[in-house]
Design a protein around this motif. Structure first.
Motif, short mmCIF file in Angstrom:
data_model
loop_
_atom_site.label_atom_id
_atom_site.label_comp_id
_atom_site.label_asym_id
_atom_site.label_seq_id
_atom_site.Cartn_x
_atom_site.Cartn_y
_atom_site.Cartn_z
N PHE A 30 39.75 27.98 32.11
CA PHE A 30 39.21 28.89 31.10
C PHE A 30 39.86 30.27 31.13
O PHE A 30 39.31 31.23 30.60
CB PHE A 30 37.69 29.00 31.24
N HIS A 31 41.04 30.35 31.76
CA HIS A 31 41.81 31.60 31.76
C HIS A 31 42.10 31.98 30.30
O HIS A 31 42.51 31.13 29.51
CB HIS A 31 43.10 31.41 32.56
N ARG A 32 41.86 33.22 29.96
CA ARG A 32 42.04 33.79 28.62
C ARG A 32 41.00 33.33 27.62
O ARG A 32 41.07 33.68 26.46
CB ARG A 32 43.44 33.53 28.09
N GLU A 33 40.04 32.52 28.07
CA GLU A 33 38.95 32.11 27.18
C GLU A 33 37.63 32.70 27.67
O GLU A 33 36.88 33.26 26.88
CB GLU A 33 38.87 30.58 27.14
N ARG A 34 37.36 32.57 28.96
CA ARG A 34 36.12 33.10 29.55
C ARG A 34 36.39 34.22 30.54
O ARG A 34 35.49 34.97 30.90
CB ARG A 34 35.34 31.99 30.25
N TYR A 35 37.61 34.29 31.02
CA TYR A 35 37.99 35.29 32.02
C TYR A 35 39.50 35.46 32.00
O TYR A 35 40.23 34.65 31.41
CB TYR A 35 37.53 34.90 33.43
N LEU A 36 39.94 36.50 32.67
CA LEU A 36 41.35 36.76 32.84
C LEU A 36 41.65 36.80 34.32
O LEU A 36 40.99 37.53 35.06
CB LEU A 36 41.72 38.10 32.20
N ILE A 37 42.59 35.97 34.76
CA ILE A 37 43.02 36.01 36.16
C ILE A 37 44.15 37.03 36.24
O ILE A 37 45.18 36.88 35.60
CB ILE A 37 43.52 34.64 36.66
N HIS A 38 43.91 38.09 37.02
CA HIS A 38 44.92 39.12 37.19
C HIS A 38 45.87 38.78 38.33
O HIS A 38 47.06 39.06 38.25
CB HIS A 38 44.25 40.47 37.49
N HIS A 39 45.35 38.21 39.38
CA HIS A 39 46.14 37.93 40.58
C HIS A 39 45.37 36.91 41.41
O HIS A 39 44.14 36.89 41.37
CB HIS A 39 46.30 39.23 41.38
N GLY A 40 46.04 36.09 42.15
CA GLY A 40 45.32 35.13 42.98
C GLY A 40 46.24 34.37 43.91
O GLY A 40 47.45 34.34 43.73
N VAL A 41 45.61 33.78 44.91
CA VAL A 41 46.34 32.93 45.84
C VAL A 41 45.40 31.82 46.30
O VAL A 41 44.21 32.05 46.53
CB VAL A 41 46.90 33.71 47.05
N VAL A 42 45.94 30.60 46.37
CA VAL A 42 45.22 29.47 46.96
C VAL A 42 45.89 29.22 48.30
O VAL A 42 47.04 28.78 48.35
CB VAL A 42 45.26 28.22 46.06
N LEU A 50 41.61 37.81 41.76
CA LEU A 50 41.28 39.07 41.11
C LEU A 50 41.05 38.68 39.66
O LEU A 50 41.99 38.39 38.91
CB LEU A 50 42.44 40.06 41.26
N LEU A 51 39.78 38.58 39.29
CA LEU A 51 39.37 37.94 38.05
C LEU A 51 38.53 38.90 37.24
O LEU A 51 37.67 39.60 37.78
CB LEU A 51 38.58 36.68 38.43
N GLU A 52 38.73 38.92 35.93
CA GLU A 52 37.96 39.76 35.01
C GLU A 52 37.17 38.87 34.07
O GLU A 52 37.74 38.25 33.16
CB GLU A 52 38.92 40.65 34.22
N PRO A 53 35.85 38.77 34.26
CA PRO A 53 35.04 37.97 33.33
C PRO A 53 35.00 38.63 31.95
O PRO A 53 34.95 39.85 31.85
CB PRO A 53 33.64 37.98 33.95
N PHE A 54 35.02 37.83 30.90
CA PHE A 54 34.89 38.35 29.55
C PHE A 54 33.41 38.54 29.24
O PHE A 54 32.55 37.88 29.86
CB PHE A 54 35.52 37.40 28.55
N PRO A 55 33.08 39.40 28.29
CA PRO A 55 31.67 39.60 27.92
C PRO A 55 30.99 38.28 27.60
O PRO A 55 31.56 37.41 26.94
CB PRO A 55 31.77 40.50 26.68
N GLY A 56 29.78 38.14 28.13
CA GLY A 56 29.01 36.92 27.91
C GLY A 56 29.26 35.84 28.94
O GLY A 56 28.64 34.76 28.88
N HIS A 57 30.15 36.09 29.87
CA HIS A 57 30.46 35.10 30.92
C HIS A 57 30.31 35.78 32.27
O HIS A 57 31.15 36.60 32.66
CB HIS A 57 31.88 34.55 30.74
N GLY A 58 29.26 35.43 33.00
CA GLY A 58 29.00 36.04 34.30
C GLY A 58 29.85 35.42 35.40
O GLY A 58 30.23 34.24 35.33
N LEU A 59 30.11 36.22 36.40
CA LEU A 59 30.94 35.75 37.52
C LEU A 59 30.32 34.55 38.22
O LEU A 59 31.03 33.59 38.54
CB LEU A 59 31.16 36.90 38.53
N SER A 60 29.02 34.56 38.43
CA SER A 60 28.40 33.43 39.15
C SER A 60 28.56 32.12 38.38
O SER A 60 28.84 31.08 38.97
CB SER A 60 26.93 33.72 39.45
N GLY A 61 28.43 32.16 37.07
CA GLY A 61 28.62 30.96 36.27
C GLY A 61 30.06 30.47 36.27
O GLY A 61 30.33 29.27 36.33
N ILE A 62 30.99 31.43 36.21
CA ILE A 62 32.42 31.09 36.26
C ILE A 62 32.75 30.40 37.57
O ILE A 62 33.38 29.35 37.60
CB ILE A 62 33.27 32.35 36.06
#
Length: 126
Positions: A30-42, A50-62
């Motif tokens: 759901f990158h660019r749909e519900r949130y934006l991933i700025h940076h990350g590592v697995v 480093l994730l930015e939730p979009f309005p209406g989408h809470g971090l816990s739900g994501i």
């Protein structure tokens, strides 16, 4: 805890490309749909985003969605059952540009501190 993670404690199942790929797929779904991933590592035994939730989408739900989808698929691939991820996550609100770049540097340093080869982790850089 960080020292243990960097030292490779735990099962490190994310070291396997097929398992790591399923996690990456869930993270990016759901990158660019519900949130934006700025940076990350697995890493082999944990994930940093480093994730930015979009309005209406809470971090816990994501996170619940990411963990749920990836754990089901990874357990299938591993022929295992039960909890794949730890129940809790460790999150921070980024409140300044300085903090943002602190976390970018922290994420970038993770594979280096753990002395991982490029084929043992996945990195997202925006």
């Amino acid at each position: 805890l960080e020292c243990w993670l960097d030292a490779g404690f735990g099962k490190c199942v994310l070291r396997h490309l097929n398992i790591r790929s399923e996690v990456v797929r869930a993270l990016c779904h759901f990158h660019r749909e519900r949130y934006l991933i700025h940076h990350g590592v697995v890493m082999p035994n944990h994930v940093h985003l480093l994730l930015e939730p979009f309005p209406g989408h809470g971090l816990s739900g994501i996170l619940k969605g990411m963990k749920g989808v990836s754990s089901k698929r990874c357990n299938q691939l591993l022929h295992t059952r039960g909890r794949f991820w730890m129940a809790e996550s460790y999150d921070h609100i980024v409140r300044s540009r300085a903090q943002y770049y602190h976390y970018v540097r922290y994420i970038d340093a993770n594979p280096i501190k753990a002395r991982l080869r490029p084929d043992e982790f996945w990195m997202w850089k925006r």
